[in-house]
Write a protein that holds these residues in place. Structure first.
Motif, PDB file in Angstrom:
ATOM      1  N   VAL A 190     -40.073   3.459 -47.505  1.00 36.58           N
ATOM      2  CA  VAL A 190     -39.074   4.452 -47.900  1.00 36.58           C
ATOM      3  C   VAL A 190     -38.969   4.415 -49.419  1.00 36.58           C
ATOM      4  O   VAL A 190     -38.485   3.445 -49.996  1.00 36.58           O
ATOM      5  CB  VAL A 190     -37.710   4.156 -47.245  1.00 36.58           C
ATOM      6  N   PHE A 191     -39.472   5.475 -50.054  1.00 35.10           N
ATOM      7  CA  PHE A 191     -39.464   5.548 -51.520  1.00 35.10           C
ATOM      8  C   PHE A 191     -38.159   6.132 -52.047  1.00 35.10           C
ATOM      9  O   PHE A 191     -37.795   5.926 -53.193  1.00 35.10           O
ATOM     10  CB  PHE A 191     -40.626   6.416 -52.021  1.00 35.10           C
ATOM     11  N   GLN A 192     -37.517   6.929 -51.205  1.00 31.55           N
ATOM     12  CA  GLN A 192     -36.217   7.498 -51.574  1.00 31.55           C
ATOM     13  C   GLN A 192     -35.364   7.492 -50.308  1.00 31.55           C
ATOM     14  O   GLN A 192     -35.774   8.037 -49.281  1.00 31.55           O
ATOM     15  CB  GLN A 192     -36.381   8.924 -52.108  1.00 31.55           C
ATOM     16  N   ALA A 193     -34.212   6.850 -50.384  1.00 37.55           N
ATOM     17  CA  ALA A 193     -33.395   6.651 -49.187  1.00 37.55           C
ATOM     18  C   ALA A 193     -33.009   7.983 -48.547  1.00 37.55           C
ATOM     19  O   ALA A 193     -32.719   8.962 -49.233  1.00 37.55           O
ATOM     20  CB  ALA A 193     -32.142   5.870 -49.544  1.00 37.55           C
ATOM     21  N   LEU A 194     -33.014   7.999 -47.220  1.00 35.18           N
ATOM     22  CA  LEU A 194     -32.603   9.182 -46.481  1.00 35.18           C
ATOM     23  C   LEU A 194     -31.079   9.245 -46.413  1.00 35.18           C
ATOM     24  O   LEU A 194     -30.416   8.206 -46.501  1.00 35.18           O
ATOM     25  CB  LEU A 194     -33.181   9.148 -45.060  1.00 35.18           C
ATOM     26  N   PRO A 195     -30.539  10.444 -46.230  1.00 36.43           N
ATOM     27  CA  PRO A 195     -29.077  10.559 -46.116  1.00 36.43           C
ATOM     28  C   PRO A 195     -28.549   9.765 -44.920  1.00 36.43           C
ATOM     29  O   PRO A 195     -29.197   9.711 -43.872  1.00 36.43           O
ATOM     30  CB  PRO A 195     -28.847  12.053 -45.914  1.00 36.43           C
ATOM     31  N   ALA A 196     -27.394   9.154 -45.105  1.00 32.93           N
ATOM     32  CA  ALA A 196     -26.759   8.450 -43.993  1.00 32.93           C
ATOM     33  C   ALA A 196     -26.348   9.457 -42.922  1.00 32.93           C
ATOM     34  O   ALA A 196     -26.005  10.601 -43.227  1.00 32.93           O
ATOM     35  CB  ALA A 196     -25.542   7.689 -44.500  1.00 32.93           C
ATOM     36  N   LEU A 197     -26.395   9.023 -41.677  1.00 30.28           N
ATOM     37  CA  LEU A 197     -26.025   9.891 -40.567  1.00 30.28           C
ATOM     38  C   LEU A 197     -24.632   9.519 -40.061  1.00 30.28           C
ATOM     39  O   LEU A 197     -24.164   8.387 -40.274  1.00 30.28           O
ATOM     40  CB  LEU A 197     -27.043   9.746 -39.428  1.00 30.28           C
ATOM     41  N   PRO A 198     -23.975  10.437 -39.392  1.00 34.19           N
ATOM     42  CA  PRO A 198     -22.669  10.115 -38.810  1.00 34.19           C
ATOM     43  C   PRO A 198     -22.789   8.950 -37.820  1.00 34.19           C
ATOM     44  O   PRO A 198     -23.877   8.698 -37.269  1.00 34.19           O
ATOM     45  CB  PRO A 198     -22.274  11.407 -38.085  1.00 34.19           C
ATOM     46  N   ALA A 199     -21.702   8.250 -37.593  1.00 33.90           N
ATOM     47  CA  ALA A 199     -21.686   7.115 -36.663  1.00 33.90           C
ATOM     48  C   ALA A 199     -22.231   7.544 -35.308  1.00 33.90           C
ATOM     49  O   ALA A 199     -21.927   8.636 -34.808  1.00 33.90           O
ATOM     50  CB  ALA A 199     -20.258   6.598 -36.512  1.00 33.90           C
ATOM     51  N   GLY A 200     -23.055   6.691 -34.722  1.00 30.68           N
ATOM     52  CA  GLY A 200     -23.618   6.975 -33.407  1.00 30.68           C
ATOM     53  C   GLY A 200     -24.929   7.727 -33.447  1.00 30.68           C
ATOM     54  O   GLY A 200     -25.572   7.913 -32.410  1.00 30.68           O
ATOM     55  N   GLN A 201     -25.312   8.175 -34.644  1.00 29.95           N
ATOM     56  CA  GLN A 201     -26.586   8.885 -34.761  1.00 29.95           C
ATOM     57  C   GLN A 201     -27.600   8.029 -35.518  1.00 29.95           C
ATOM     58  O   GLN A 201     -27.223   7.181 -36.324  1.00 29.95           O
ATOM     59  CB  GLN A 201     -26.401  10.220 -35.483  1.00 29.95           C
ATOM     60  N   PHE A 202     -28.861   8.253 -35.252  1.00 32.64           N
ATOM     61  CA  PHE A 202     -29.913   7.501 -35.924  1.00 32.64           C
ATOM     62  C   PHE A 202     -31.175   8.358 -35.984  1.00 32.64           C
ATOM     63  O   PHE A 202     -31.353   9.291 -35.202  1.00 32.64           O
ATOM     64  CB  PHE A 202     -30.201   6.182 -35.186  1.00 32.64           C
ATOM     65  N   TYR A 203     -32.024   8.031 -36.943  1.00 34.61           N
ATOM     66  CA  TYR A 203     -33.262   8.787 -37.111  1.00 34.61           C
ATOM     67  C   TYR A 203     -34.288   8.366 -36.061  1.00 34.61           C
ATOM     68  O   TYR A 203     -34.360   7.196 -35.666  1.00 34.61           O
ATOM     69  CB  TYR A 203     -33.850   8.567 -38.499  1.00 34.61           C
ATOM     70  N   VAL A 204     -35.094   9.335 -35.642  1.00 36.03           N
ATOM     71  CA  VAL A 204     -36.191   9.075 -34.712  1.00 36.03           C
ATOM     72  C   VAL A 204     -37.487   9.579 -35.353  1.00 36.03           C
ATOM     73  O   VAL A 204     -37.542  10.689 -35.888  1.00 36.03           O
ATOM     74  CB  VAL A 204     -35.966   9.790 -33.364  1.00 36.03           C
ATOM     75  N   LEU A 205     -38.478   8.721 -35.316  1.00 32.19           N
ATOM     76  CA  LEU A 205     -39.784   9.049 -35.883  1.00 32.19           C
ATOM     77  C   LEU A 205     -40.787   9.210 -34.751  1.00 32.19           C
ATOM     78  O   LEU A 205     -40.863   8.360 -33.865  1.00 32.19           O
ATOM     79  CB  LEU A 205     -40.217   7.904 -36.796  1.00 32.19           C
ATOM     80  N   GLN A 206     -41.508  10.299 -34.755  1.00 30.72           N
ATOM     81  CA  GLN A 206     -42.569  10.483 -33.760  1.00 30.72           C
ATOM     82  C   GLN A 206     -43.899  10.563 -34.477  1.00 30.72           C
ATOM     83  O   GLN A 206     -44.106  11.408 -35.351  1.00 30.72           O
ATOM     84  CB  GLN A 206     -42.350  11.759 -32.940  1.00 30.72           C
ATOM     85  N   LEU A 207     -44.786   9.663 -34.129  1.00 27.59           N
ATOM     86  CA  LEU A 207     -46.124   9.640 -34.735  1.00 27.59           C
ATOM     87  C   LEU A 207     -47.148   9.839 -33.629  1.00 27.59           C
ATOM     88  O   LEU A 207     -47.182   9.084 -32.658  1.00 27.59           O
ATOM     89  CB  LEU A 207     -46.355   8.295 -35.429  1.00 27.59           C
ATOM     90  N   ILE A 208     -47.947  10.865 -33.762  1.00 31.70           N
ATOM     91  CA  ILE A 208     -49.005  11.120 -32.789  1.00 31.70           C
ATOM     92  C   ILE A 208     -50.293  10.510 -33.333  1.00 31.70           C
ATOM     93  O   ILE A 208     -50.721  10.825 -34.443  1.00 31.70           O
ATOM     94  CB  ILE A 208     -49.187  12.627 -32.536  1.00 31.70           C
ATOM     95  N   ILE A 209     -50.865   9.606 -32.542  1.00 33.80           N
ATOM     96  CA  ILE A 209     -52.072   8.894 -32.947  1.00 33.80           C
ATOM     97  C   ILE A 209     -53.206   9.349 -32.043  1.00 33.80           C
ATOM     98  O   ILE A 209     -53.102   9.244 -30.820  1.00 33.80           O
ATOM     99  CB  ILE A 209     -51.876   7.367 -32.786  1.00 33.80           C
ATOM    100  N   THR A 210     -54.266   9.863 -32.615  1.00 35.43           N
ATOM    101  CA  THR A 210     -55.423  10.237 -31.797  1.00 35.43           C
ATOM    102  C   THR A 210     -56.495   9.167 -31.928  1.00 35.43           C
ATOM    103  O   THR A 210     -56.609   8.510 -32.964  1.00 35.43           O
ATOM    104  CB  THR A 210     -55.988  11.603 -32.212  1.00 35.43           C
ATOM    105  N   TYR A 211     -57.240   8.988 -30.867  1.00 31.21           N
ATOM    106  CA  TYR A 211     -58.233   7.910 -30.864  1.00 31.21           C
ATOM    107  C   TYR A 211     -59.400   8.270 -29.946  1.00 31.21           C
ATOM    108  O   TYR A 211     -59.317   9.210 -29.144  1.00 31.21           O
ATOM    109  CB  TYR A 211     -57.600   6.588 -30.429  1.00 31.21           C
ATOM    110  N   ARG A 212     -60.463   7.521 -30.074  1.00 31.44           N
ATOM    111  CA  ARG A 212     -61.626   7.683 -29.212  1.00 31.44           C
ATOM    112  C   ARG A 212     -62.230   6.314 -28.971  1.00 31.44           C
ATOM    113  O   ARG A 212     -61.897   5.346 -29.659  1.00 31.44           O
ATOM    114  CB  ARG A 212     -62.667   8.604 -29.859  1.00 31.44           C
ATOM    115  N   LYS A 213     -63.157   6.263 -28.017  1.00 27.26           N
ATOM    116  CA  LYS A 213     -63.895   5.027 -27.810  1.00 27.26           C
ATOM    117  C   LYS A 213     -64.908   4.846 -28.927  1.00 27.26           C
ATOM    118  O   LYS A 213     -65.341   5.822 -29.544  1.00 27.26           O
ATOM    119  CB  LYS A 213     -64.604   5.048 -26.447  1.00 27.26           C
ATOM    120  N   LYS A 214     -65.310   3.585 -29.149  1.00 24.21           N
ATOM    121  CA  LYS A 214     -66.320   3.316 -30.176  1.00 24.21           C
ATOM    122  C   LYS A 214     -67.621   4.009 -29.816  1.00 24.21           C
ATOM    123  O   LYS A 214     -67.981   4.076 -28.662  1.00 24.21           O
ATOM    124  CB  LYS A 214     -66.577   1.809 -30.300  1.00 24.21           C
TER     125      LYS A 214
END
Lengths: 153, 131
Positions: A129-153
Motif C-alpha cells: 500500500v503506497f497510499q493509504a485507502l480511506p477508512a470505512l465505516p464500522a463493520g465494513q472492510f475491503y475485499v480484494l479479488q484476484l483472478i489467477i490464470t494458470y496452465r500445466k507445464k
C-alpha cells in the motif's frame, strides 16, 4: 495481446478473494504478506486480473460488510509475486493498476496482464500500500479479488 | 508479452526541473543491476497514486516532457524514447517490448525536453521487465 477480457489464453483460472481486515487493512501504509496457501505446484501462472466496481455490482460471495476495492483504490497498491523456483520475487511491486480489468474511462478496457511464473507461491507473495485507502465505516472492510490464470507445464 | 520477471523502480526528480535536465537512475535497483532488459512500462500519476517511497508520480502531462536514453556499456541502445510511448494505458494496453539487452544503469538517464508539468520531488515510476 493484453486485451482479452475474462478469457484465459490457455489453461484454467482461480479466483482468490481476501478480506482485508485487521493486520491486512490497506487503510495503513505498508507491505502485507498474503499468507494464504494456494498449491500451484507443477503449474505455470500465466496471468492476473483484478475486477473492480466497473466489472461487478457487488462483492464476490456476497460477503456481509465487504466492499470491493475500487479502481481508484487499486491505483494506490502494488503486488509482488514469489516464485519458489527462483527463491525470490519474480515480479516486484507491479502496480495493481496493471491488472485492472474494466476501466471507467479508458479505450483499453479488458486489460489482461500476461506473465510466466513457475513455482508460484501465493502465500509468500505480497501486496503493498503506497497510499493509504480511506477508512470505512464500522463493520465494513475491503475485499480484494484476484483472478489467477494458470496452465500445466 | 509473457513477462517472466519485473522490478519496479523510481527515478526521483531530485533537482529543479529545467529544459534538458538529466535525471540518473538510482544505484539501489536490486536485481536490475545485472539484468537483461526485455521491456519497459511507465506508470504516471493517473495509473499509480504514489510511488513506493510515497512520492507523487510524474503526471501523464509531465511524462510528455521527458525522454529515456539507455546504454549498453558505453553505447547508446535506446535514444530519447518519449516516455509517453512506454505507458501502456496511453498505448492501447501495449507493453513496449525490446530485443533483450544488457543495460548500463550508470550511463542511462531520463531527460526533460521542457520543465512543463514536472515538479521537484516527484518521481518517474518505471517497471522494468527483465530476464
Amino acid at each position: 495481446m493484453n486485451n482479452q477480457l475474462f478469457v484465459s489464453p490457455e489453461g484454467s483460472s482461480y479466483t482468490f478473494v481476501k478480506n482485508l481486515t485487521g493486520d491486512f487493512s490497506p487503510t495503513i501504509l505498508g507491505d502485507f504478506e498474503i499468507g494464504d496457501n494456494l498449491n500451484l505446484n507443477g503449474l505455470v501462472v500465466t496471468g492476473f486480473r483484478l475486477p473492480t466496481e466497473n466489472d461487478l455490482a457487488g462483492v464476490p460471495g456476497g460477503i456481509a460488510g465487504g466492499v470491493l476495492i475500487t479502481e481508484a483504490n487499486l491505483k494506490r497498491m502494488a503486488f509482488s509475486f514469489w516464485s519458489d523456483k527462483d527463491k525470490d520475487f519474480s515480479h516486484y511491486q507491479i502496480p495493481a493498476s496493471a491488472f485492472i480489468c474494466g476501466r471507467a474511462s479508458d479505450a483499453k478496457k479488458g486489460y489482461y496482464y500476461e506473465v510466466e511464473i513457475e513455482g508460484f507461491n501465493l502465500g509468500s507473495s505480497m501486496f503493498h500500500v503506497f497510499q493509504a485507502l480511506p477508512a470505512l465505516p464500522a463493520g465494513q472492510f475491503y475485499v480484494l479479488q484476484l483472478i489467477i490464470t494458470y496452465r500445466k507445464k | 508479452m509473457k513477462v517472466e520477471k519485473s522490478y519496479l523502480i523510481e527515478v526521483p526528480v531530485n533537482s529543479a526541473p529545467s529544459s534538458l535536465k538529466k535525471y540518473q537512475f538510482p544505484q539501489n535497483i536490486g536485481p536490475l543491476a545485472n539484468a537483461t532488459i526485455v521491456g519497459i512500462e511507465v506508470y504516471p500519476a493517473s495509473d499509480i497514486a504514489a510511488s513506493p517511497t510515497a512520492k507523487t508520480p510524474v503526471s501523464l502531462a509531465g511524462c510528455r516532457s521527458a525522454v529515456l536514453t539507455m546504454f549498453t556499456d558505453s553505447t547508446e541502445r535506446l535514444r530519447q524514447i518519449p516516455l509517453i510511448n512506454l505507458i501502456p494505458t496511453s498505448q492501447g494496453g501495449i507493453q513496449r517490448e525490446f530485443k533483450p539487452f544488457k543495460w548500463n544503469v550508470n550511463q542511462s538517464y531520463i531527460q526533460l525536453l521542457s520543465a512543463a508539468n514536472v515538479n521537484l520531488n516527484e518521481s518517474f515510476v518505471i517497471n522494468f521487465l527483465y530476464e
